[in-house]
Write a protein that holds these residues in place. Structure first.
Motif, mmCIF file in Angstrom:
data_model
loop_
_atom_site.group_PDB
_atom_site.id
_atom_site.type_symbol
_atom_site.label_atom_id
_atom_site.label_comp_id
_atom_site.label_asym_id
_atom_site.label_seq_id
_atom_site.Cartn_x
_atom_site.Cartn_y
_atom_site.Cartn_z
ATOM 1 N N VAL A 413 0.858 -1.184 0.000
ATOM 2 C CA VAL A 413 0.000 0.000 0.000
ATOM 3 C C VAL A 413 0.890 1.228 0.000
ATOM 4 C CG1 VAL A 413 -2.055 -1.015 1.051
ATOM 5 C CG2 VAL A 413 -0.189 -0.267 2.514
ATOM 6 N N ASP A 449 -2.754 -0.916 -3.952
ATOM 7 C CA ASP A 449 -3.516 0.253 -4.377
ATOM 8 C C ASP A 449 -2.823 0.925 -5.553
ATOM 9 O OD1 ASP A 449 -1.332 1.483 -3.213
ATOM 10 O OD2 ASP A 449 -2.419 2.202 -1.450
ATOM 11 N N PHE A 450 -3.373 2.065 -5.998
ATOM 12 C CA PHE A 450 -2.832 2.757 -7.176
ATOM 13 C C PHE A 450 -1.386 3.181 -6.955
ATOM 14 C CE2 PHE A 450 -2.028 6.919 -9.183
ATOM 15 C CZ PHE A 450 -2.074 6.535 -10.522
ATOM 16 N N THR A 451 -1.088 3.714 -5.767
ATOM 17 C CA THR A 451 0.287 4.161 -5.482
ATOM 18 C C THR A 451 1.250 2.986 -5.537
ATOM 19 O OG1 THR A 451 -0.640 5.837 -4.006
ATOM 20 C CG2 THR A 451 1.718 5.423 -3.837
ATOM 21 N N ILE A 482 -4.552 -4.971 -10.884
ATOM 22 C CA ILE A 482 -4.188 -3.650 -10.347
ATOM 23 C C ILE A 482 -2.878 -3.177 -10.959
ATOM 24 C CG2 ILE A 482 -3.488 -2.424 -8.248
ATOM 25 C CD1 ILE A 482 -5.447 -4.210 -6.693
#
Length: 514
Positions: A413, A449-451, A482
């Motif tokens: 994350v 997640d995106f990061t 993702i």
């Protein structure tokens, strides 16, 4: 009122909902000496907050109050409660409720100590502590099957004597004070007149007159401030802690407890109550008494109503020193210093939020103390998520290809992705000499997640620039989606050992040709 409501909607048979020491001290700290109307309104607002939390299914919020924080808070509250009662044991009278203020005032007024109040107070405490142990005495064999009828009766009497020790001491002291009064002598400070009868049933006050100022509902709510959230949260925590202790392995529905405690507080405010919750000490008595359902609260409520209606004139003769002794003897066992050693043996860092909460509650304010403790716990959680453990080891594939196996121990994350990227890059350059393939074992990566995806894309680009292979192993399909969402270049992944072996062989052949 709360006894009757909880009997219908509550889920813990041993929970005796009513005023508790912790709820009382939190209420007192937040009233700012503005009168009982504010306490009743706090009861109503606490019920509304608890009911809303139950409707919104926010029972998970209780999980953010860890064991060490709860221990620190309970221990500090117990010490504060005991401290405020010392003046009554010594027969002193002075204002002040803060821990340091009370001790400062005690030293200033110590010369005014009343001898007979002091003797009575310490004698009552000694008797209460001795009677507490009476239930542990067993006459005859420990096994009830092997006991005679007389031995069973004696053991049950000792248990009853131990369980009813508080009321026994108070009644004996009140009778003694009454006899002194009859002989025109009163060596003790008495409780004095207590207003008899039941309170009227009416809505809680939404305005209050204090001196020459009339407080509106908004002004009263603003004055109570954070108490409208802290008091209900801690009331729920106290009740759920009680439910867990006596659950006998059954699951506890925090949301159901929120709904029931919320309704208890809302309806209690209509009979001029302070905020209520379940009390651990009374719950222990219920459990030891063999209470089987929440209907046990009905008997409690009936006895309280009878006492208010008929017995309040007799409360006049109860010495304050005996009441203070009862409170001190009860709360002293809420100080949980015995958990320090297990914390030290298991995870020493847990002592930090425990002691931070304890000291903050003791020397600042109870609600601020628990917020500080929760804050420290959250910082620890964030640090743990930002600094995962990354294992790096050299390995050999069945085809004889050497590679670096890197295994992060948790999900990727945004706080941790840069750290993992740096660790993998340094390992690839130092241990892998910028040429040995790097395999990231992703078995522990349950989420991203995106990061994290952007960070992995940058990591792959770093390896592509120096022509060093990087592969992802045991990567879950959801995580693959993702990572592919940011369109990384040369993103290679495999799901099993044979696919990994084939990819490594292909990388080795291309490196040999080059």
């Amino acid at each position: 009122m709360a006894c009757f409501i909880y009997a219908i909607f509550g889920s813990c048979k041993d929970s005796p909902v009513g005023p508790t020491a912790i709820a009382a001290i939190l209420t007192r700290e937040n009233l700012h000496n503005l009168g009982p109307e504010f306490a009743v309104l706090l009861c109503f607002l606490s019920g509304c907050v608890e009911l809303l939390m139950g409707i919104l299914q926010l029972g998970f919020l209780i999980d953010f109050i860890s064991g060490p924080v709860s221990v620190g808070f309970t221990s500090a509250a117990a010490i504060i409660i005991a401290t405020t009662q010392i003046k009554d044991v010594l027969g002193l009278s002075f204002p002040g409720s803060k821990f340091l203020d009370v001790w400062e005032q005690l030293f200033e007024h110590i010369s005014e100590t009343r001898l007979w109040d002091t003797i009575l107070g310490f004698t009552c405490m000694a008797i209460l502590l001795l009677l507490r142990k009476a239930k542990d005495i067993s006459v005859g064999p420990r096994d009830t099957i092997g006991q005679t009828r007389i031995q069973k009766v004696v053991n049950q009497f000792l248990w009853l004597l131990s369980t009813a020790r508080n009321i026994i001491v108070v009644v004996v002291c009140a009778v003694m004070a009454y006899l002194f009064e009859v002989h025109e002598s009163q060596p003790f400070i008495l409780t004095g007149h207590v207003k008899p009868g039941l309170p009227p049933f009416h809505p809680p006050p939404f305005s209050a007159q204090v001196g020459n100022h009339t407080y509106s509902f908004l002004e009263m709510s603003s004055t109570l401030g954070s108490a409208t959230f802290v008091v209900p949260l801690l009331a729920i925590l106290e009740n759920i802690a009680l439910a867990k202790v006596f659950s006998d392995g059954k699951a506890i529905d925090a949301t159901q407890e929120m709904l029931s405690i919320g309704m208890c507080n809302i309806l209690s405010s209509f009979v001029s109550s302070m905020p209520v919750s379940g009390a651990l000490s009374r719950g222990a008595v219920n459990h030891a008494s063999g209470v089987s359902t929440t209907f046990g609260g009905i008997y409690t409520g009936i006895l309280v109503i009878l006492s208010l209606q008929f017995f309040t004139p007799y409360f006049y003769y109860i010495p304050k020193a005996s009441l203070a002794a009862v409170i001190i003897a009860a709360v002293v066992f809420m100080v949980e210093f015995h958990v320090v050693q297990p914390m030290w043996r298991t995870k020493k860092v847990d002592l930090i939020p425990a002691f931070a909460t304890f000291l903050s509650c003791l020397f600042i304010r109870l609600e601020l103390g628990i917020v500080i403790g929760i804050g420290i716990n959250v910082v620890f959680l964030l640090y743990a998520s930002a600094r995962p453990s990354v294992r790096v080891e050299k390995a050999m594939s069945p085809s004889g290809c050497e590679y670096l196996l890197i295994t992060p121990d948790r999900s990727l994350v945004f706080p941790s992705v840069e750290y993992v990227r740096n660790v993998v890059s340094k390992a690839g350059m130092k241990l892998g000499s910028c040429s040995v393939p790097v395999v990231i074992d992703s078995r522990h990566i349950q989420g991203a997640d995106f990061t994290a995806a952007k960070g992995i894309k940058s990591l792959i680009e770093d390896f592509v620039k120096r022509n060093q292979p990087i592969l992802f192993y045991n990567l879950k399909p959801s995580i693959v989606e993702i990572f592919q969402g940011v369109q990384p270049k040369d993103f290679k992944y495999c799901q099993n050992e044979s696919e990994l072996n084939e990819l490594l062989k292909g990388k080795q052949r291309r490196a040999t040709v080059a």
